[in-house]
Design a protein around this motif. Sequence first.
Motif, PDB file in Angstrom:
ATOM      1  N   LEU A   1      -5.826  -2.498   4.436  1.00 29.58           N
ATOM      2  CA  LEU A   1      -6.117  -3.703   3.672  1.00 29.58           C
ATOM      3  C   LEU A   1      -7.344  -3.503   2.787  1.00 29.58           C
ATOM      4  N   ASP A   2      -8.368  -2.898   3.334  1.00 31.09           N
ATOM      5  CA  ASP A   2      -9.576  -2.645   2.536  1.00 31.09           C
ATOM      6  C   ASP A   2      -9.251  -1.744   1.339  1.00 31.09           C
TER       7      ASP A   2
ATOM      8  N   LEU B   1      -1.358 -13.222   0.131  1.00 35.50           N
ATOM      9  CA  LEU B   1      -0.433 -13.040   1.253  1.00 35.50           C
ATOM     10  C   LEU B   1      -0.453 -11.581   1.672  1.00 35.50           C
ATOM     11  N   TRP B   2      -0.785 -11.343   2.938  1.00 34.71           N
ATOM     12  CA  TRP B   2      -0.834  -9.975   3.473  1.00 34.71           C
ATOM     13  C   TRP B   2       0.205  -9.863   4.574  1.00 34.71           C
ATOM     14  N   GLN B   3       1.053  -8.837   4.491  1.00 39.26           N
ATOM     15  CA  GLN B   3       2.179  -8.709   5.407  1.00 39.26           C
ATOM     16  C   GLN B   3       2.193  -7.375   6.141  1.00 39.26           C
ATOM     17  N   VAL B   4       2.584  -7.416   7.398  1.00 40.40           N
ATOM     18  CA  VAL B   4       2.840  -6.184   8.143  1.00 40.40           C
ATOM     19  C   VAL B   4       4.189  -5.666   7.649  1.00 40.40           C
TER      20      VAL B   4
ATOM     21  N   ALA C   1       0.824  -1.204   0.000  1.00 36.92           N
ATOM     22  CA  ALA C   1       0.000   0.000   0.000  1.00 36.92           C
ATOM     23  C   ALA C   1       0.858   1.254   0.000  1.00 36.92           C
ATOM     24  N   GLY C   2       2.060   1.146   0.555  1.00 42.65           N
ATOM     25  CA  GLY C   2       2.939   2.300   0.641  1.00 42.65           C
ATOM     26  C   GLY C   2       3.769   2.562  -0.595  1.00 42.65           C
TER      27      GLY C   2
ATOM     28  N   ALA D   1       1.029  -3.671   4.560  1.00 40.31           N
ATOM     29  CA  ALA D   1       0.424  -2.492   5.183  1.00 40.31           C
ATOM     30  C   ALA D   1       1.249  -2.080   6.388  1.00 40.31           C
ATOM     31  N   GLY D   2       1.236  -0.784   6.683  1.00 38.26           N
ATOM     32  CA  GLY D   2       1.932  -0.303   7.874  1.00 38.26           C
ATOM     33  C   GLY D   2       2.882   0.845   7.622  1.00 38.26           C
ATOM     34  N   ILE D   3       3.205   1.103   6.346  1.00 37.63           N
ATOM     35  CA  ILE D   3       4.070   2.234   5.998  1.00 37.63           C
ATOM     36  C   ILE D   3       3.320   3.129   5.021  1.00 37.63           C
TER      37      ILE D   3
END
Length: 322
Positions: A103-104, A117-120, A51-52, A81-83
């Motif tokens: 995420l949405d 695969l979704w990662q922090v 996302a970043g 996600a997270g940055i």
Amino acid sequence: MHVRSVGATGLKVSRLGLGTMTWGRDTDEHEARDQLIAFAEAGGTLVDTAAGYGDGASEELVGSLIGDVVARDEIVVATKAGISRRTGTRVTDASRGNLLATLDGSLKRLGVDHVDLWQVHTWVDDAPLEETLSALDTAVSSGRASYVGVSNYAGWQTAQAATWQRAVPGRAPLASTQMEYSLLNRSVEDEVVPAAQALGLGLLPWSPLGRGVLTGKYRGGTPADSRAASSHFAGFVNAYLGPRSQRIVEAVAKAAEGLGWTPLEVALAWVRDRPGVTAPIVGARTAAQLRGALGAEELTLPEELVTALDDVSAPGGSEGGE
């Protein structure tokens, strides 16, 4: 392309991943299309974004090509996600609310109902770990993600997170960890790799070509069209242009010359076949560069050259980090 399981899970991916960090910013839609076509034609399945990346532009571009260039069920879509850099500066937020909202947003930009695969994206000190990990549980239980993982977690952070997820039935186990790993930066071997192997996580190396330095393109200076010549990547690449890196690059070039390979193929084959590695993530500027990386698929380094490269790149402190 050969496939590997991601850690101790049933998720299988190509043993080379396509990185899209520059998509939507430095890489336009035409070049991205050519890259994805080349990757898919070679049997590649793992497409990694975040996302970043480009404030969501990378995900939008990836999404525009799903169903057009490649069918949804033929690729493994991984995002993070997270940055965020929407404010113009790097902001990290691993709170449950931000992660799930991100995420949405990712699902909308990608045009899919779930990611594989979704990662922090990174460890965040001021976010309670159990809160961060609860977002991963929700993502899986709600069907928005099939598997989950972490990125840029130190060894103890990786072990703590993975153990927490395994402690109680019903939590989503971590499938992977994404870390920088190359001949120029082997710091993950000290603690991250042992933790990942002990707890069943697959390792997805980013910058497996040492931020492009291991291709040998900087041996005679800085090419005008290289990332080191760009304002937002200069510092990132320059961290690996010191004396230690030069010695390693020369060793890679010598090995390549002896084998009749390219330095890129030598460096990529080395990291791809390290213990615990599932799939290096390769980000290319052009489709031609990507095809050069894909050429390493059927190559295996002779053991004596692996040993020689191990020796010349023996950890003693890397020249850079994220």
